[in-house]
Design a protein around this motif. Structure first.
Motif, mmCIF file in Angstrom:
data_model
loop_
_atom_site.group_PDB
_atom_site.id
_atom_site.type_symbol
_atom_site.label_atom_id
_atom_site.label_comp_id
_atom_site.label_asym_id
_atom_site.label_seq_id
_atom_site.Cartn_x
_atom_site.Cartn_y
_atom_site.Cartn_z
ATOM 1 N N VAL A 166 -7.047 0.997 8.713
ATOM 2 C CA VAL A 166 -7.758 2.192 8.476
ATOM 3 C C VAL A 166 -8.757 1.656 7.154
ATOM 4 N N GLY A 167 -10.091 1.615 7.708
ATOM 5 C CA GLY A 167 -11.021 0.924 6.359
ATOM 6 C C GLY A 167 -10.090 -0.538 6.134
ATOM 7 N N GLN A 168 -9.685 -0.694 4.999
ATOM 8 C CA GLN A 168 -8.927 -2.007 4.403
ATOM 9 C C GLN A 168 -7.385 -1.609 4.195
ATOM 10 N N TYR A 169 -7.097 -0.361 4.587
ATOM 11 C CA TYR A 169 -5.518 -0.017 4.472
ATOM 12 C C TYR A 169 -4.755 -0.478 5.722
ATOM 13 N N PRO A 170 -3.819 -1.207 5.611
ATOM 14 C CA PRO A 170 -2.779 -1.533 6.634
ATOM 15 C C PRO A 170 -1.797 -0.543 7.040
ATOM 16 N N VAL A 171 -1.698 -0.026 8.289
ATOM 17 C CA VAL A 171 -0.760 0.988 8.737
ATOM 18 C C VAL A 171 0.400 0.050 9.542
ATOM 19 N N LEU A 172 1.455 -0.100 8.960
ATOM 20 C CA LEU A 172 2.017 -0.963 9.633
ATOM 21 C C LEU A 172 3.248 -0.086 10.664
ATOM 22 N N ASN A 173 3.556 -0.873 11.547
ATOM 23 C CA ASN A 173 4.494 -0.146 12.889
ATOM 24 C C ASN A 173 3.706 1.169 13.098
ATOM 25 N N ALA A 174 2.415 1.213 13.276
ATOM 26 C CA ALA A 174 1.616 2.112 13.508
ATOM 27 C C ALA A 174 1.956 3.132 14.859
ATOM 28 N N SER A 175 1.912 4.267 14.505
ATOM 29 C CA SER A 175 2.063 5.389 15.578
ATOM 30 C C SER A 175 0.442 6.278 15.455
ATOM 31 N N VAL A 176 0.266 6.948 16.371
ATOM 32 C CA VAL A 176 -0.758 8.047 16.245
ATOM 33 C C VAL A 176 -0.631 8.784 15.167
ATOM 34 N N SER A 177 0.657 9.268 14.718
ATOM 35 C CA SER A 177 0.726 10.306 13.578
ATOM 36 C C SER A 177 0.686 9.403 12.205
ATOM 37 N N THR A 178 0.932 8.383 12.153
ATOM 38 C CA THR A 178 0.892 7.578 10.852
ATOM 39 C C THR A 178 -0.507 7.113 10.650
ATOM 40 N N VAL A 179 -1.188 6.919 11.569
ATOM 41 C CA VAL A 179 -2.688 6.540 11.331
ATOM 42 C C VAL A 179 -3.702 7.836 11.127
ATOM 43 N N GLU A 180 -3.161 8.818 11.820
ATOM 44 C CA GLU A 180 -3.851 10.148 11.728
ATOM 45 C C GLU A 180 -3.669 10.583 10.200
ATOM 46 N N LYS A 181 -2.383 10.435 9.567
ATOM 47 C CA LYS A 181 -2.116 10.533 8.033
ATOM 48 C C LYS A 181 -2.834 9.894 7.237
ATOM 49 N N ALA A 182 -2.913 8.695 7.486
ATOM 50 C CA ALA A 182 -3.762 7.593 6.551
ATOM 51 C C ALA A 182 -5.187 8.080 6.731
ATOM 52 N N VAL A 183 -5.760 8.415 7.865
ATOM 53 C CA VAL A 183 -7.174 8.944 7.774
ATOM 54 C C VAL A 183 -7.503 9.992 7.313
#
Length: 553
Positions: free
Chosen positions: A143-160
């Protein structure tokens, strides 16, 4: 003299917008306008405005006294630059890149990309991305330059939603802690005359350390070759690490950057190098922040003289892992491999004799010199010498960077270091050397993993990136994923690679492969491609046809 238009003595190309001119001048500040800094300056514009507009490209060309065509060609070569022509819609304010290379694909990245494209909304751009060097945590989204590890839809949405766009800092051994642990004593002794270049080089030769970026050239011999060339000499450290499945360099940099830096300085001293360039892939934003901070400390606090050290930022191009393409990129150009000879040790960066090394190769220098070449050479198994940093991903319980003896087998690596296969999965096949090294069956899981041991089986260890497949995977599907990667990453310079990867992928899309034609095409690519990308791209297809014939008809 005419100031515009297309007259014989006029400035060709679009006029420069006054506002864009001032914006570029403000961004560049007092930075030099040298040709080799073009990519660095493009990054400044991309970081500030989220795009490279035609107006800004024209203004940058003027500021650097380059043709607009030249600036445009460089900007459009690299994945991480968003060139926006007049009238085109700029990209969304935020970009989410989801890795679709093999390790992430095995763990569901395709479905993740599809779901995120539907849920994140119009203000977020979701892109397929080649390997981002975090395969042990697949699937990965950036996300931008932030790595979401073991990513899921919810964890990516949370980072966004939380606007996490910067790569977080990791705990590491900083300058003061490294020095307290005896760091920089070796290079200080070298510079003080307590050690000789010949003695240190001999230790490296005795260790049998070979280049750990993939080519495996003997380290001590390389130092001798470069030292024998006329001065001035330069050094280029390759940390582009774009090979799918590979993340060992990042792992070391995030934890102990000064061990690498001291080894780099010793290698430069032994080879008579006067200036050093570090080329770091753009995906490693966290490592870049660490190196910028620690290089500054080293420059201010070291008790010994340092050569000029330049940290250069890649821009998303796997081809720049090839040494001559990396050199072209450092010089501010498109990352196009050079024809050889001459080799970079004779004519390299800026035309000077160049010591080119992978980051991990020099990472080992301090420990080898302190403990002796015989110590390192004695670490192997099955008659092999040294240690290997295996980047392991795929269907194992403990993926990650595992330091193991050279010559260990894939089966031993899985059982002893990775906790075995995932529950419900049986060992089916493996990639011993990342995307380029081919795919071997479990029946060859007892072959020692090292330089020269895998070639009889149509494979090689490369950067020691091991991706493990299970009985729930298809080797043919893995080979198609890898060929797509090579097609997307081909620089396009030579026809065998540019056309061959595209044609091969089309042949591999068929349920039943046209094996005679695919083998003929593969041979043409291996014989006639300029660099290792095109020469190695057929390996996955060839090994699948050889070892997994039941999958391809």
């Amino acid at each position: 003299m005419k100031k515009g238009g297309k007259g014989r003595f006029g400035l060709k190309g679009r006029g420069v917008d006054p506002k864009a001119r001032e914006e570029v001048r403000a961004l560049l500040g007092k930075e030099p306008r040298r040709r080799d800094l073009l990519i660095e300056h493009l990054h400044k514009i991309q970081d500030r405005y989220g795009q490279l507009s035609s107006a800004h490209l024209a203004a940058l060309a003027e500021a650097m006294m380059l043709s607009q065509t030249e600036v445009y060609e460089v900007a459009t070569f690299y994945h991480h630059f968003d060139v926006v022509k007049e009238g085109e819609t700029p990209p969304a304010a935020l970009t989410v890149r989801v890795c679709d290379s093999l390790s992430c694909a095995l763990l569901g990245s395709e479905l993740l990309i599809e779901q995120l494209s539907k849920t994140l909304g119009k203000d977020v751009r979701v892109l397929h991305a080649p390997c981002v060097g975090r395969c042990e945590s697949a699937p990965v989204a950036i996300v931008g330059q932030y790595p979401v590890l073991n990513a899921s839809v919810s964890t990516v949405e949370k980072a966004v939603s939380e606007k996490k766009t910067r790569c977080p800092a990791t705990p590491y051994v900083d300058f003061n802690a490294y020095r307290k642990g005896g760091g920089y004593r070796l290079i200080a002794d070298c510079l003080a005359g307590k050690r000789t270049r010949e003695d240190v080089t001999k230790i490296m030769e005795d260790s049998a350390l070979r280049g750990l970026g993939g080519a495996g050239f003997p380290t001590g011999r390389k130092w001798k070759i470069v030292a024998a060339e006329p001065a001035p000499r330069v050094m280029a450290v390759n940390i582009d690490e774009g090979e799918p499945g590979t993340f060992k360099d990042r792992w070391y940099l995030e934890r102990d950057p000064h061990r690498f830096l001291e080894g780099m300085l010793v290698a430069a001293w032994c080879s008579g190098v006067g200036e050093i360039y570090i080329y770091l892939r753009d995906e490693y934003a966290g490592c870049r922040a660490i190196l910028e901070k620690e290089l500054s400390k080293l420059g201010k606090q070291s008790s010994f003289p340092l050569p000029p050290i330049h940290l250069r930022r890649g821009a998303g191009a796997y081809i720049c892992g090839e040494e001559s393409a990396m050199i072209e990129s450092i010089e501010g150009k498109r990352g196009m491999p050079r024809l050889r000879p001459p080799y970079v040790a004779q004519v390299g960066l800026f035309g000077y004799p160049t010591l080119e090394h992978n980051m991990e190769t020099v990472y080992w220098v301090r420990e080898i010199v302190e403990k002796g070449g015989a110590w390192f050479a004695a670490q192997g198994r099955n008659g092999r010498k040294g240690l290997r940093s295996f980047s392991v991903s795929g269907r194992v319980k403990r993926p990650g960077m595992h330091l193991a003896p050279a010559g260990i087998t894939a089966r031993q690596l899985i059982d002893e270091f990775c906790g075995g296969m995932l529950d419900g999965h049986e060992f089916y096949g493996y990639l011993p050397g990342g995307a380029s090294g081919g795919i071997l069956p479990a029946s060859l899981g007892d072959v020692p993993l090292d330089f020269d041991t895998l070639q009889p089986h149509g494979s090689f260890i490369g950067s020691a990136a091991v991706v493990v497949l299970s009985n729930k995977d298809k080797a043919a599907a893995a080979a198609k994923n890898l060929m797509k990667f090579f097609k997307d990453e081909s620089c396009g310079q030579c026809t065998p690679c540019r056309v061959g990867t595209t044609k091969a992928l089309a042949l591999m899309d068929a349920k039943q492969w046209n094996q005679p034609l695919l083998k003929e095409l593969s041979q043409a690519m291996m014989d006639a491609s300029i660099c290792g990308l095109g020469q190695a791209a057929p390996n996955p297809a060839l090994t699948v046809m050889k070892y997994f014939p039941q999958e391809v008809g």
